[in-house]
Design a protein around this motif. Sequence first.
Motif, PDB file in Angstrom:
ATOM      1  N   GLY A   1      -6.528   8.029 -10.749  1.00 44.05           N
ATOM      2  CA  GLY A   1      -6.294   7.736 -11.634  1.00 44.05           C
ATOM      3  C   GLY A   1      -6.306   8.870 -12.769  1.00 44.05           C
ATOM      4  N   THR A   2      -7.135   9.784 -12.414  1.00 40.32           N
ATOM      5  CA  THR A   2      -7.501  11.167 -13.296  1.00 40.32           C
ATOM      6  C   THR A   2      -6.848  12.205 -12.637  1.00 40.32           C
ATOM      7  OG1 THR A   2      -9.320  11.904 -11.751  1.00 40.32           O
ATOM      8  CG2 THR A   2      -9.840  10.015 -13.563  1.00 40.32           C
ATOM      9  N   VAL A   3      -7.148  13.450 -13.109  1.00 41.86           N
ATOM     10  CA  VAL A   3      -6.066  14.629 -12.682  1.00 41.86           C
ATOM     11  C   VAL A   3      -6.686  14.599 -10.854  1.00 41.86           C
ATOM     12  CG1 VAL A   3      -8.258  16.560 -13.250  1.00 41.86           C
ATOM     13  CG2 VAL A   3      -6.095  16.927 -13.031  1.00 41.86           C
ATOM     14  N   LEU A   4      -7.681  14.659 -10.230  1.00 40.36           N
ATOM     15  CA  LEU A   4      -7.817  14.661  -8.951  1.00 40.36           C
ATOM     16  C   LEU A   4      -7.338  13.789  -8.123  1.00 40.36           C
ATOM     17  CD1 LEU A   4     -12.182  13.885  -9.134  1.00 40.36           C
ATOM     18  CD2 LEU A   4     -10.482  16.114  -8.817  1.00 40.36           C
ATOM     19  N   THR A   5      -6.389  12.713  -8.666  1.00 43.22           N
ATOM     20  CA  THR A   5      -5.506  11.387  -8.724  1.00 43.22           C
ATOM     21  C   THR A   5      -4.168  12.634  -8.073  1.00 43.22           C
ATOM     22  OG1 THR A   5      -6.381   9.831  -8.880  1.00 43.22           O
ATOM     23  CG2 THR A   5      -4.061   9.274  -8.054  1.00 43.22           C
TER      24      THR A   5
END
Length: 547
Positions: free
Chosen positions: A139-143
């Motif tokens: 749910g973050t920039v990694l996703t």
Amino acid sequence: MPQTADDLDAVAVRTWCSLALDALGREREAIDAINVYPVADGDTGTNLYLTVESAAAAVEAVFAAHETGTSVPSTADAVRAMAHGALIGARGNSGTILAQLLRGMAEVLAEGAGAGRLSLALTRAAASAREAVAHPVEGTVLTVAAAAAAAAERPADGAGAPAVVRAAYEGARTALDATPGQLAVLGRAGVVDAGGRGLVAVLGALVEAVSGRAPERAYEAPTAPAPAAAVAGGAGDCSAGDGPQDGPAFEVIYLLEAGDQAVERLRTRLDGLGDSLVVVGGDGLWNVHVHVDDAGAAVEAGVEAGRPYRIRITHFAADRLHARPEPAQRAVVVVVPGDGLGGLCAEAGATTVLARPGEPPASGELVDAIRRAHAREVVLLPNDGDLRHTAAAAAEQARAEGIRVALIPTRAAVQGIAALAVHEPDRSFDEDVVAMTAAAGATRYAELAVAERQSWTMAGICQAGDILGLIDGDVAVIGEDVPETARKVLDRMLAAGGELVTLVLGEDVPDTLADRLEEHVREGYLAVDTVVYRGGHQCAPLLIGVE
């Protein structure tokens, strides 16, 4: 108008950086406003902007070095410069992760930049960024980065680079829209992930740089800040760790020169000290970001691993359930050449920016420091004549944001110390600036340096290894050792009078030198006092001020 490039050549990389900086400039405030995870400290957009600004400046420097006729840098040179600039200029957790994304892309694109390589570059970027985060959270920039990479693999074989980057952009958009359902704090606040939104803006710029056309669908998302009860969840604009309601007290960031094995040990130690740990980089240079209660222990861990510099320590607000405090009326921002002086100025209440030899701070770094000072009025002390244009640009940008900034053109650290010594925040701004300017102007400055090669100087010919005594920026004394050269410099400066001598010793200079120079001043100039400070690692062997 960006030109269409079936391959991402150096010109397209330059265009990408410029367009990404423009996009983040337009969306910075909106991204700051939705920065609710893990805490609503409202700086993700600013951090991403400053990170890309550093990347763009590095690429421009590569082009400037090739400005001979029609010569342009290679794609490899351009992407490596972009990645290096982002690494050394990364701000906050989201900026640090973006730097690793750009580094992952550069590793692949340096070997070729066609459509297939772009897809592979996005995959490498997503994987390396995830590896850099100690405890990844969905749910973050990694996703969003992972979704962009997966989408980039879908265009049919033979599809050109524009099709690949458009697919990546659309995949990132779709993933960003889903983040409120993946991370509870985003869902309660009714916003998407701030770091992910910044990445969508960067990918949109890549679409325009490669295809010559901006994405057909501009991204729109809720931008209203969330209620305080919905957003209290940790510290910083992070994509690592869920974070308790009361997280660590400090954010610690530094660049680190160290080997791979030492960095692995550092990761383990920092992970035990705090949370939101991200370590990015490679090839001996790393950017370290962590949230801890013991900032000193985090820095000491870096010292044990290698050589940390550009150390930035931010104290989070004590009450994490409230918005930022009201700005202070006045603050001082000081550029310092060593961590010892940084500590001295910080104790005096100043916000500091560390200047490393050969790597002067950029205007964005000074603007960032002015913002961190969180004051309505700011006095800026650049402490270097070569920084006058950079400092002026930073002051203008801060004024455009509604901050009243006075730039005092200090040319040396000892002038900055003199100005800071007479700073009185209780008097009027104009009176304070006049007093600080007068104190700086009344301070003559000198420094000792080691000659790197034979050359002509104002004092004659010097040889490599000679000790140079520079007074007010010009070589005035050439000597064979530090003590004798220092005494000659002091005598020349005190011949015109003076009441106070300031000595700033570099890290490797013994205390006995200060003792000998104090004795020299005491015996030859009865009415002159002497104060001694330690400059730290980055400082010259000796700085001298006479006022």
